[in-house]
Motif scaffolding. Structure first.
Motif, PDB file in Angstrom:
ATOM      1  N   GLN A  33     -16.486   9.681  17.986  1.00  0.00           N
ATOM      2  CA  GLN A  33     -15.964   9.593  16.627  1.00  0.00           C
ATOM      3  C   GLN A  33     -17.084   9.491  15.605  1.00  0.00           C
ATOM      4  O   GLN A  33     -17.025  10.112  14.545  1.00  0.00           O
ATOM      5  CB  GLN A  33     -15.008   8.407  16.484  1.00  0.00           C
ATOM      6  N   LYS A  62      -9.018  17.328   5.903  1.00  0.00           N
ATOM      7  CA  LYS A  62      -8.316  16.632   6.985  1.00  0.00           C
ATOM      8  C   LYS A  62      -9.179  15.517   7.568  1.00  0.00           C
ATOM      9  O   LYS A  62      -8.712  14.403   7.777  1.00  0.00           O
ATOM     10  CB  LYS A  62      -7.938  17.632   8.078  1.00  0.00           C
ATOM     11  N   GLU A  63     -10.447  15.826   7.821  1.00  0.00           N
ATOM     12  CA  GLU A  63     -11.354  14.837   8.416  1.00  0.00           C
ATOM     13  C   GLU A  63     -11.630  13.673   7.471  1.00  0.00           C
ATOM     14  O   GLU A  63     -11.880  12.563   7.912  1.00  0.00           O
ATOM     15  CB  GLU A  63     -12.674  15.496   8.825  1.00  0.00           C
ATOM     16  N   GLY A  65      -9.502  12.380   5.636  1.00  0.00           N
ATOM     17  CA  GLY A  65      -8.306  11.553   5.590  1.00  0.00           C
ATOM     18  C   GLY A  65      -7.493  11.730   4.321  1.00  0.00           C
ATOM     19  O   GLY A  65      -6.714  10.863   3.951  1.00  0.00           O
ATOM     20  N   LYS A  67      -4.549  13.307   2.569  1.00  0.00           N
ATOM     21  CA  LYS A  67      -3.285  13.903   2.989  1.00  0.00           C
ATOM     22  C   LYS A  67      -2.584  14.549   1.815  1.00  0.00           C
ATOM     23  O   LYS A  67      -2.894  14.288   0.663  1.00  0.00           O
ATOM     24  CB  LYS A  67      -2.403  12.829   3.602  1.00  0.00           C
ATOM     25  N   THR A 133     -11.945   6.429   2.043  1.00  0.00           N
ATOM     26  CA  THR A 133     -12.920   6.343   3.126  1.00  0.00           C
ATOM     27  C   THR A 133     -14.283   6.835   2.655  1.00  0.00           C
ATOM     28  O   THR A 133     -14.409   7.437   1.598  1.00  0.00           O
ATOM     29  CB  THR A 133     -12.473   7.187   4.337  1.00  0.00           C
TER      30      THR A 133
END
Length: 182
Positions: A33, A62-63, A65, A67, A133
Motif C-alpha cells: 500500500q 480514484k487513488e 479517494g 468519490k 487525504t
C-alpha cells in the motif's frame, strides 16, 4: 491507513482468513500500500496538462479517494471529458502550426475553446470536492498548477490568434492590391 483502522480491519478479516488456512502477512500488505501510494504520488507530481489523459486522471482521482458527488455529478465527468477534448485540440494545433496561416488560426481557436472549457472544469472540480487525504491534497495542488499553466497558455494562444489574423489580413490586402494593379 492509520493503525487504529488497520487493527479494526485485521480483527474482522483475520478469522475468515485463518479459517480458510491462508496466512496473510499484513506487513507485506502495508508495504504494498505504501509503494502504491508513492507511485501514485509520483504520477500526480509529474502531471502536466499536455501529457495527462483521461484514463490517468480517473486512476489518480480514484487513488486519491475522491468519490463522485451525489449532488454535483456533472463536475465528476467534466475534467475527464474536457481533458480528451483538450488533447485532441492540442494535437491538431501542433500539426497545423506549419500549415498556412488560416488553418493554424482555426486550430488555435479550437485550442482556445478547449483550454477555456478545461479551465472551467478544473474550477468546478476544485470547488466541489473535499481534499482530505495526503494524495488528495497533492492532487489539489497539481490541479491548481495545471490551471495556472492553462491560464498562461490561454493568454499566449489569444495573442497568437490575434497576431495571425492581422498577418492574414495583411496578406489578403497585399494579394488584392497585386491583383487590382495587374
Amino acid at each position: 491507513m492509520d493503525q487504529k483502522t488497520f487493527n479494526a480491519v485485521l480483527k474482522k478479516v483475520q478469522p475468515a482468513l485463518q479459517a480458510e488456512g491462508k496466512a496473510i502477512d499484513m506487513a507485506r500488505i502495508l508495504r504494498w500500500q505504501e509503494m502504491r501510494a508513492k507511485m501514485v504520488k509520483s504520477i500526480i507530481d509529474e502531471c502536466d496538462v499536455a501529457t495527462l489523459d483521461s484514463k490517468t486522471w480517473k486512476l489518480i482521482k480514484k487513488e486519491a479517494g475522491i468519490k463522485k458527488s451525489k449532488f454535483l455529478q456533472k463536475s465528476d465527468a467534466d475534467v475527464s471529458k474536457y481533458l480528451s477534448a483538450y488533447q485532441k485540440a492540442h494535437g491538431k494545433f501542433v500539426k497545423e502550426m506549419g500549415e498556412p496561416v488560416g488553418r493554424a488560426v482555426i486550430a488555435c481557436r479550437e485550442m482556445l475553446v478547449a483550454n477555456k472549457k478545461l479551465q472551467d472544469s478544473f474550477d468546478k472540480f476544485l470547488g466541489s470536492k473535499e481534499f482530505k487525504t495526503e494524495l488528495a491534497k497533492d492532487l489539489q495542488a497539481s490541479c491548481q498548477q495545471m490551471k495556472k499553466t492553462l491560464v498562461s497558455q490561454f493568454e499566449m494562444l489569444r495573442d497568437y490568434a490575434t497576431d495571425s489574423e492581422k498577418e492574414a489580413k495583411q496578406l489578403e490586402a497585399t494579394f488584392d492590391q497585386f491583383i487590382l494593379t495587374s
